[in-house]
Every structure is written in C-alpha cells, then in structure tokens.
Design a protein around this motif. Structure first.
Motif, PDB file in Angstrom:
ATOM      1  N   PHE A  79       0.814  -1.210   0.000  1.00  0.00           N
ATOM      2  CA  PHE A  79       0.000   0.000   0.000  1.00  0.00           C
ATOM      3  C   PHE A  79       0.849   1.261   0.000  1.00  0.00           C
ATOM      4  O   PHE A  79       2.031   1.221   0.341  1.00  0.00           O
ATOM      5  N   ALA A  80       0.203   2.359  -0.366  1.00  0.00           N
ATOM      6  CA  ALA A  80       0.807   3.704  -0.358  1.00  0.00           C
ATOM      7  C   ALA A  80       2.154   3.662  -1.093  1.00  0.00           C
ATOM      8  O   ALA A  80       2.254   3.048  -2.160  1.00  0.00           O
ATOM      9  N   SER A  81       3.187   4.268  -0.532  1.00  0.00           N
ATOM     10  CA  SER A  81       4.462   4.403  -1.248  1.00  0.00           C
ATOM     11  C   SER A  81       5.137   3.062  -1.514  1.00  0.00           C
ATOM     12  O   SER A  81       6.004   2.967  -2.386  1.00  0.00           O
TER      13      SER A  81
ATOM     14  N   ILE B 181       2.880  -0.724   9.385  1.00  0.00           N
ATOM     15  CA  ILE B 181       1.779  -1.585   9.806  1.00  0.00           C
ATOM     16  C   ILE B 181       1.877  -2.905   9.048  1.00  0.00           C
ATOM     17  O   ILE B 181       1.997  -2.911   7.821  1.00  0.00           O
TER      18      ILE B 181
ATOM     19  N   LEU C 251      -0.119  -6.541   8.715  1.00  0.00           N
ATOM     20  CA  LEU C 251      -1.335  -7.267   9.078  1.00  0.00           C
ATOM     21  C   LEU C 251      -1.393  -8.573   8.304  1.00  0.00           C
ATOM     22  O   LEU C 251      -1.221  -8.596   7.088  1.00  0.00           O
TER      23      LEU C 251
ATOM     24  N   HIS D   6      -5.933  -9.875   8.615  1.00  0.00           N
ATOM     25  CA  HIS D   6      -6.599  -8.839   9.414  1.00  0.00           C
ATOM     26  C   HIS D   6      -6.037  -8.667  10.822  1.00  0.00           C
ATOM     27  O   HIS D   6      -6.574  -7.898  11.607  1.00  0.00           O
TER      28      HIS D   6
ATOM     29  N   HIS E  81      -2.674  -7.823  13.412  1.00  0.00           N
ATOM     30  CA  HIS E  81      -1.321  -7.272  13.461  1.00  0.00           C
ATOM     31  C   HIS E  81      -0.320  -8.378  13.762  1.00  0.00           C
ATOM     32  O   HIS E  81      -0.562  -9.229  14.611  1.00  0.00           O
TER      33      HIS E  81
ATOM     34  N   ALA F 242      -0.525  -7.968   4.537  1.00  0.00           N
ATOM     35  CA  ALA F 242      -0.643  -6.577   4.071  1.00  0.00           C
ATOM     36  C   ALA F 242       0.446  -5.741   4.734  1.00  0.00           C
ATOM     37  O   ALA F 242       0.597  -5.770   5.949  1.00  0.00           O
TER      38      ALA F 242
ATOM     39  N   PHE G  40       2.232  -1.905   5.118  1.00  0.00           N
ATOM     40  CA  PHE G  40       2.066  -0.454   4.955  1.00  0.00           C
ATOM     41  C   PHE G  40       3.276   0.260   5.552  1.00  0.00           C
ATOM     42  O   PHE G  40       3.828  -0.198   6.542  1.00  0.00           O
TER      43      PHE G  40
ATOM     44  N   LEU H 246       4.572   3.647   7.754  1.00  0.00           N
ATOM     45  CA  LEU H 246       3.910   4.344   8.861  1.00  0.00           C
ATOM     46  C   LEU H 246       2.947   5.378   8.272  1.00  0.00           C
ATOM     47  O   LEU H 246       3.346   6.214   7.468  1.00  0.00           O
ATOM     48  N   LEU H 247       1.685   5.306   8.645  1.00  0.00           N
ATOM     49  CA  LEU H 247       0.681   6.201   8.085  1.00  0.00           C
ATOM     50  C   LEU H 247      -0.250   6.672   9.189  1.00  0.00           C
ATOM     51  O   LEU H 247      -0.357   6.042  10.232  1.00  0.00           O
ATOM     52  N   GLY H 248      -0.935   7.767   8.915  1.00  0.00           N
ATOM     53  CA  GLY H 248      -1.905   8.261   9.889  1.00  0.00           C
ATOM     54  C   GLY H 248      -2.981   9.056   9.200  1.00  0.00           C
ATOM     55  O   GLY H 248      -2.927   9.293   7.998  1.00  0.00           O
ATOM     56  N   GLY H 249      -3.955   9.476   9.965  1.00  0.00           N
ATOM     57  CA  GLY H 249      -5.060  10.276   9.425  1.00  0.00           C
ATOM     58  C   GLY H 249      -6.054  10.494  10.530  1.00  0.00           C
ATOM     59  O   GLY H 249      -5.671  10.532  11.683  1.00  0.00           O
ATOM     60  N   GLY H 250      -7.324  10.608  10.171  1.00  0.00           N
ATOM     61  CA  GLY H 250      -8.316  10.704  11.243  1.00  0.00           C
ATOM     62  C   GLY H 250      -9.315  11.818  11.038  1.00  0.00           C
ATOM     63  O   GLY H 250      -9.338  12.520  10.104  1.00  0.00           O
TER      64      GLY H 250
ATOM     65  N   VAL I  24       4.570  10.119   9.030  1.00  0.00           N
ATOM     66  CA  VAL I  24       3.136  10.378   8.891  1.00  0.00           C
ATOM     67  C   VAL I  24       2.880  11.820   8.467  1.00  0.00           C
ATOM     68  O   VAL I  24       2.158  12.083   7.497  1.00  0.00           O
TER      69      VAL I  24
ATOM     70  N   LEU J  58       0.544  11.824   5.123  1.00  0.00           N
ATOM     71  CA  LEU J  58      -0.587  12.761   5.066  1.00  0.00           C
ATOM     72  C   LEU J  58      -0.512  13.702   3.866  1.00  0.00           C
ATOM     73  O   LEU J  58      -1.512  13.909   3.182  1.00  0.00           O
TER      74      LEU J  58
ATOM     75  N   TYR K  34      -1.209  11.301   0.534  1.00  0.00           N
ATOM     76  CA  TYR K  34      -2.468  10.566   0.366  1.00  0.00           C
ATOM     77  C   TYR K  34      -3.626  11.141   1.162  1.00  0.00           C
ATOM     78  O   TYR K  34      -4.766  10.716   1.005  1.00  0.00           O
TER      79      TYR K  34
ATOM     80  N   LEU L 204      -6.348   5.860   5.162  1.00  0.00           N
ATOM     81  CA  LEU L 204      -6.825   4.927   6.188  1.00  0.00           C
ATOM     82  C   LEU L 204      -7.814   3.898   5.659  1.00  0.00           C
ATOM     83  O   LEU L 204      -8.041   2.878   6.294  1.00  0.00           O
TER      84      LEU L 204
ATOM     85  N   GLU M 265      -8.092  -3.626   5.942  1.00  0.00           N
ATOM     86  CA  GLU M 265      -7.205  -4.768   6.203  1.00  0.00           C
ATOM     87  C   GLU M 265      -7.266  -5.189   7.668  1.00  0.00           C
ATOM     88  O   GLU M 265      -7.093  -6.359   7.992  1.00  0.00           O
TER      89      GLU M 265
ATOM     90  N   GLU N 263      -5.094   5.966  -2.010  1.00  0.00           N
ATOM     91  CA  GLU N 263      -4.192   5.761  -3.140  1.00  0.00           C
ATOM     92  C   GLU N 263      -4.933   6.043  -4.457  1.00  0.00           C
ATOM     93  O   GLU N 263      -4.443   6.773  -5.321  1.00  0.00           O
TER      94      GLU N 263
ATOM     95  N   GLU O 245     -13.088  10.075   6.758  1.00  0.00           N
ATOM     96  CA  GLU O 245     -14.376   9.872   7.426  1.00  0.00           C
ATOM     97  C   GLU O 245     -15.551  10.102   6.462  1.00  0.00           C
ATOM     98  O   GLU O 245     -16.540   9.387   6.496  1.00  0.00           O
TER      99      GLU O 245
ATOM    100  N   TYR P  88     -14.556   3.849  12.328  1.00  0.00           N
ATOM    101  CA  TYR P  88     -13.786   2.819  13.021  1.00  0.00           C
ATOM    102  C   TYR P  88     -14.771   2.000  13.831  1.00  0.00           C
ATOM    103  O   TYR P  88     -15.453   2.546  14.705  1.00  0.00           O
TER     104      TYR P  88
ATOM    105  N   TYR Q 245      -7.924   9.732  19.984  1.00  0.00           N
ATOM    106  CA  TYR Q 245      -7.765   8.931  18.768  1.00  0.00           C
ATOM    107  C   TYR Q 245      -6.954   7.657  19.025  1.00  0.00           C
ATOM    108  O   TYR Q 245      -5.802   7.526  18.616  1.00  0.00           O
TER     109      TYR Q 245
ATOM    110  N   LEU R  12      -2.511   1.961  13.982  1.00  0.00           N
ATOM    111  CA  LEU R  12      -1.434   2.553  13.180  1.00  0.00           C
ATOM    112  C   LEU R  12      -0.057   2.356  13.805  1.00  0.00           C
ATOM    113  O   LEU R  12       0.957   2.589  13.149  1.00  0.00           O
TER     114      LEU R  12
END
Ligand code: SF4
Lengths: 74, 577
Positions: free
Chosen positions: A8-10, A45, A47, A50, A52, A66, A68, A70-74, B236, B241, B244, B249, B255, B278, B322, B421, B446, B453
């Motif tokens: 995933f991602a990069s 991450i 997995l 499903h 960890h 899977a 990944f 290190l990623l974040g968001g929210g 991150v 961030l 993407y 997420l 996953e 992505e 979200e 979530y 969070y 994560l």
C-alpha cells in the motif's frame, strides 16, 4: 506454500499492489520484507489475515499479508 | 486580546460590547469555549434558545507566525447531543480573528423578528448588519455573493440553508485560502446555534492588523523551526498525510477488519480499494486537481487536496477519510465521484459529512433506499437542502432518523454519529466514543493511532488491556492541543518524537513568556475535560450515558467475530485520574 502479499501507499512504487507467490515453509514477515527490499525502518503496519503481526511471524499456506509504511489520518 | 459579545436580544437590536479577558486570561481554542460555556450557559438551557451562547475562539497560538496554528474552536451547548460541544475547523478564520485581537467572539441572546444578520469584523471593530438578501442561500452561492461586496482578502464563516433551518446536523463553514467554504465546524449542530441567532455570515477582515508578537521572538522563531523540522521528518506528517491525505486509512482499516460497512454490519468492504486514498490521489492528479493542499496558510502538513470532476473542473476539496467512509463503504457505495458529489452537497447545504453519511446508512437500513444506491443517496441529501419534511428529519442526524424510521442499529453515542472505526475491531476507539464529553467523536481521543497505526505505542486493538488508560491520556492531550490552535495531526509527530513535543512547549512558553512543561499541558487538558464533564453532569448526563448502543455488545462482527468487550466499570474509570 502460496502467500498473497498486498502493498500500500508508497510501497507500491516500483513494486506491485497484490501478488501471490510461492515461499518456502516457515517464511517470516521479515524475510518477505527483505525480498521486497523494504527495510524494517520503513515498515509501519503489518497485518496478516486482518491481525497485526511482528517481523518474526511465520506465515502459513494461504496467508494474506498486508504491508504499509507508517501512516496516519483521522 | 479582548472578548467581544454580541447580544442579539438587546432592546433596539443587536448590541456589541468589548471587554477584557478577565477570568479567561491565557485561554484559547477549546479551553476558552468550554470554560466559557460551562461557566455562563445554563446546563438545562434549550440549545436553540436565548440562554445558549455560541463562542468562537481562535487557539492560543493562532495569529502568530507559528505553523499549524490556524485551528478555530466553536463552542456551545449542542442541540444534537445536549452536551457541551467544541467543534474544531481549519480555514483562515482563526488566524485572522486572532490578529484582530479577539480571544473570543460570543453570540448571545435571541433576536426578535425574522431579520437575518451578517457580522463584519475589522480593525475598526464589529458591525452587525441586517441583510435579508442572503436568506436561504447555500454556502457556495452565499460566499460568491459576499465576495462581490467584501472581496477576496477576508475570511468568511457562514451557514447554509441547514443552519438557517436549525437542523441538528448543521455546520459552520470556514473558507480556505482560496475562499472555498470547505472547512467546517461540523459536529454537534453548531450551525443550528448560529442559525438560532439569525447570523448568516461572519466576515473577518484583518487589513491593517499585524501578526501577534511573541514575548521572546528569538526563542519563538527557534522553537517554530524545530517544530517544523520535526513535522517534516516524521513519516506520517512528512510523507503519508501530504501524499495521500487522511483517506489513506481506507485500506488500513479494511485490512484490519475495522472498516464499518453497510451501517456497521461488517468490518471489511469489498469495494474499499476503489475508495482508497491511493486511488483518490491518483485520480486527483490525473484530473488536474491536487493531492496536497493546506486548509489554512501556515500548514506544513497539507493533508488536504482538490478534487476535480471528470471534465477537470473543481468539484470539492479532497473528501476526508471519514467522509469517504460515511458516504462510501458505510452506504455500500464504492464510487469516488459519488462521494465527492455528496461532500460538495454537504459543504454547500452546510451539514456534517459524517453525521449525514451515517444518517443515509440508517435510512438504507430502514429500507428508504437500497444499500449501494448512488442516485438515491444524492436524492436524499437534496431533500435536506430543500428542507422538505423528509429532508428535515435526515438533516437532524442518525439518531432522529433512526427513531422516525424505527431502526435499531443506530451507531451513535449521546445522539452523535460514530466515525469510520468499528469499536468491536478497535476497542480503544470504542472507549473514546462511549466516554468523551462530546458524544461519539473519534478525534476526542484517537486510540486508532496506537491500536491500529502503531504510532505512539502499541496496544492490541482486539483486547481490552490498556485501552482505558490509553483513551484517558489521549483525551487529556487532545483537550490541550485543541486549546493551542494547533491541528490535531501534529500529534502523530509529537507522540513519537520527544524533541518535537519539546518544540511545541517552547513555542507556547516563548510566546507567553512562561515556562511550559509536559505537566502543564496535562493540567490544561484536565481542566478543560473537568469543566466539560461538570457541565454535562449538570445537564443530566450520568455514567449510564457513557455506553455504546447495545448492538455493539450483542452482535459479533466479521472478520474478527467479536463484540465490544469493555466492561461498564472499566468505562467508568476513564476520568478517574
Ligand atoms: S494537516 Fe490538514 S487539517 Fe491539519 S491544518 Fe493542515 S490541511 Fe488542515
């Protein structure tokens, strides 16, 4: 044994999104990462089916792993 | 700094008074809004009545040269939850308001009659002007009209038709640097409270105002430089961030089996890859939009983006994770263009994207439309914009809609919809949903960071061990960060990098000419939470409200086949510090 690896991602850049290939029995997450030239510092991450897992986790036939950064968001 | 109060109930029309900070000195952001609401608003007040107040407060560092400091807090008693509320947004408003010297602008009382007002704030003071030509305009046409009069060098805070109709999911829009009304104080119906004061728009013009000067400019500059370095260095905030956005997420939660699908019926969604960050970033770039964009000047993370339609024309800002979840997988919709259209419509009408997406999911469960019905979802949101009886029900959120249509599965706490979530697969976020002072709110603590994560530690998402302490510590830290005016996403870097946390402390310290320690931050967070909890207690909330809906305890969810496991006594321990 057949293992499906999803990236995933990069991690996809210059690699793939999803690939199922043959691995010797007892292959660990660390060995798969090495084969993909992903350093442990880059791994965020991990997995398997499903859940960890850690680098020393031994995969079994049919597992879906899977990976990944290190990623974040929210 | 000063506090301005506008009394809409004054005889002879709205009256503006200016006063010193008094007991609120040194506060900003959420600390300002929550302390003021807890002190001044009757806890049993009707949220849309004269006794409620809408407190608008920039953060402690807003209006400075400090990066990331442009977050705005809006507080009141929430008409959605009945609890105290702080709703936080980016956009330009906080910086501009702080530079003009306002620590808070407070809308009080209730106007007689039907006149609609706009408030103009500039270096000469505050003017309240009747403007009935703005009636029932939605946010995009509203801002376009205001720009012909007030131009492009100002910040706008506005409500759409939903706020004017006082719908419980109504938001307050803040314009971004390009004057798009895309950054919303979304949660808790704060837009309805603005509507109850008959305020349609706030125009903030900082022409002639200067940056707020730090007590120790050299130390402040130095600390800010280290802070920015830390944000750029962390994977991150420095890479993930920006590239993407938050929607990265989607794949992670899917996953991990914690992606609530079709109104919380499964933890994985077959269409998730089509909605992923992505895929979204690739599409944005292909269509000439942007995958990296800041919601306010001075943001170095830039988690946002610009989403163009298939003809390459601007449609909306990059929908957040979200939003993409709520209108996407939660409704069985796997199409980014539909999600983006709904994001645009929500922003325009002025409703919370999360509350609306969850509401549509509940409406689908009720059989109003089928899961996956893209056109149907758009049609339902159109009803909200038209203010039809059905639209008013939907615009009042998931709980009201669930009651009207007899749906048992309503994923909400204290009548506010949950986020993206599932608490059965991410037990830590379930603790936060249940216990936060705000109604279900993922940002309040969070735990996803640590559960899923693996940022800032490692707690098993499927087990109960460590979750109470984790949620407690995150809720305290978040209450403090929300008071600084900093974007919460700095947390990813400051949790992992002590020197970046120190840089933040030094920014606060050198700005105010004090010494700031980690303990002071904790004390600030606790002070805010205690005031909020106290308000809620006086408003009639007990520990029995700090629970999830029963179906989370009774229905196991795939793929982990697990329910929410936290015991009531454990949840009651969150605020025992
Ligand atoms: S990181 Fe994102 S939400 Fe935070 S200030 Fe920047 S653009 Fe806004």
């Amino acid at each position: 044994m057949k293992i499906t690896v999803k990236l995933f991602a990069s991690f996809r850049t210059g690699r793939f999104e999803v690939e199922t290939s043959d691995y010797p029995p007892g292959t660990t997450v660390a060995e798969i990462a090495e084969r993909l030239q992903l350093t442990t510092a880059e791994l965020g991450i991990m997995l398997c089916n499903h859940r960890h897992v850690k680098l020393d986790y031994e995969l079994v036939e049919g597992d879906v792993l899977a990976l990944f950064p290190l990623l974040g968001g929210g | 700094m000063k506090i301005a109060r506008i009394d809409f109930g004054a005889a002879g029309g709205p009256q503006v008074t200016y006063g010193p900070l008094g007991e609120y000195a040194g506060l900003g952001g959420r600390a300002m809004t929550s302390l003021m609401v807890a002190t001044e608003v009757h806890p049993l007040a009707h949220a849309l009545g004269a006794e409620n107040k809408l407190v608008i407060a920039p953060g402690m560092l807003s209006g400075t040269t400090g990066s990331m400091s442009g977050r705005l807090s809006v507080g009141c008693k929430s008409p959605l939850t009945g609890t105290i509320k702080e709703s936080n947004a980016g956009g330009q408003a906080a910086q501009v308001l702080a530079r003009l010297g306002y620590a808070a602008v407070v809308l009080e009382g209730k106007p007689l009659g039907n006149d609609l007002y706009k408030i103009v704030i500039n270096k000469d003071g505050i003017q309240v002007i009747v403007d009935n030509s703005l009636k029932l305009l939605d946010n995009y046409p509203l801002v376009a009209k205001l720009r012909t009069e007030y131009g492009d060098k100002v910040a706008y805070m506005t409500i759409g038709s939903a706020g004017e109709r006082m719908l419980l999911a109504a938001s307050i829009a803040c314009t971004d640097p390009e004057l798009r009304p895309t950054r919303h104080c979304g949660r808790g119906g704060v837009g309805a409270v603005m509507g109850s004061k008959h305020v349609k728009a706030i125009i903030i013009d900082d022409a002639g105002a200067k940056m707020r000067p730090p007590k120790d400019p050299d130390a402040f500059r130095d600390a800010n430089r280290k802070f920015v370095e830390g944000l750029r260095k962390h994977p991150v905030t420095g890479e993930g961030l920006p590239a993407y956005g938050t929607n990265v997420l989607t794949n992670i939660l899917n996953e991990a089996g914690g992606y609530p699908t079709k109104n919380f019926k499964s933890g994985t969604y077959e269409g998730s890859s089509k909605l992923s960050g992505e895929a979204q970033a690739e599409l944005e770039i292909k269509r000439g939009g942007k995958a990296t964009h800041g919601c306010h000047r001075g943001c170095v993370i830039q988690c946002s983006g610009i989403y163009n339609d298939k003809d390459g024309n601007y449609l909306t800002k990059q929908p957040e994770y979200e939003t993409t979840w709520a209108h996407g997988g939660n409704c069985g919709i796997d199409d980014l263009d539909t999600v983006a259209m709904l994001d645009y419509m929500d922003d325009n009408i002025g409703v919370d994207t999360m509350e609306m997406g969850v509401t549509i999911g509940v409406a689908m469960d009720a059989g109003l439309i089928e899961f996956g019905d893209k056109e149907g979802a758009i049609r339902l949101v159109e009803e909200v914009g038209k203010g039809t009886p059905l639209g008013r029900v939907l615009g009042c959120g998931a709980t009201v809609t669930g009651k009207v249509f007899a749906v048992e599965r309503v994923p909400a706490v204290k009548d506010q919809a949950m986020a993206a979530y599932d608490p059965r697969a991410v037990q830590g976020i379930g603790v936060t949903y249940a216990t936060t002072t705000q109604g279900a709110d993922h940002t309040a603590g969070y735990a996803v960071a640590t559960n899923i994560l693996k940022v800032g530690g490692d707690v098993d998402p499927l087990k109960t061990a460590g979750q109470i302490e984790l949620s407690r510590n995150l809720q305290i830290a978040t209450a403090a960060i929300d008071s600084t005016g900093m974007c919460l996403f700095i947390a990813f870097a400051i949790m992992d990098q002590p020197e970046t946390f120190q840089a933040l402390l030094d920014m606060l310290g050198s700005f105010y000419g004090i010494t700031m320690t980690g303990d002071d931050v904790v004390a600030l967070g606790k002070k805010v939470l205690s005031a909020e909890r106290d308000f809620n207690t006086r408003a009639g909330f007990t520990k029995h409200h700090d629970r999830l809906p029963r179906f989370f305890y009774n229905e196991a969810i795939a793929p982990h086949n697990q329910t929410f496991l936290m015991k009531d006594e454990e949840l009651d321990d969150v605020f025992n510090w």
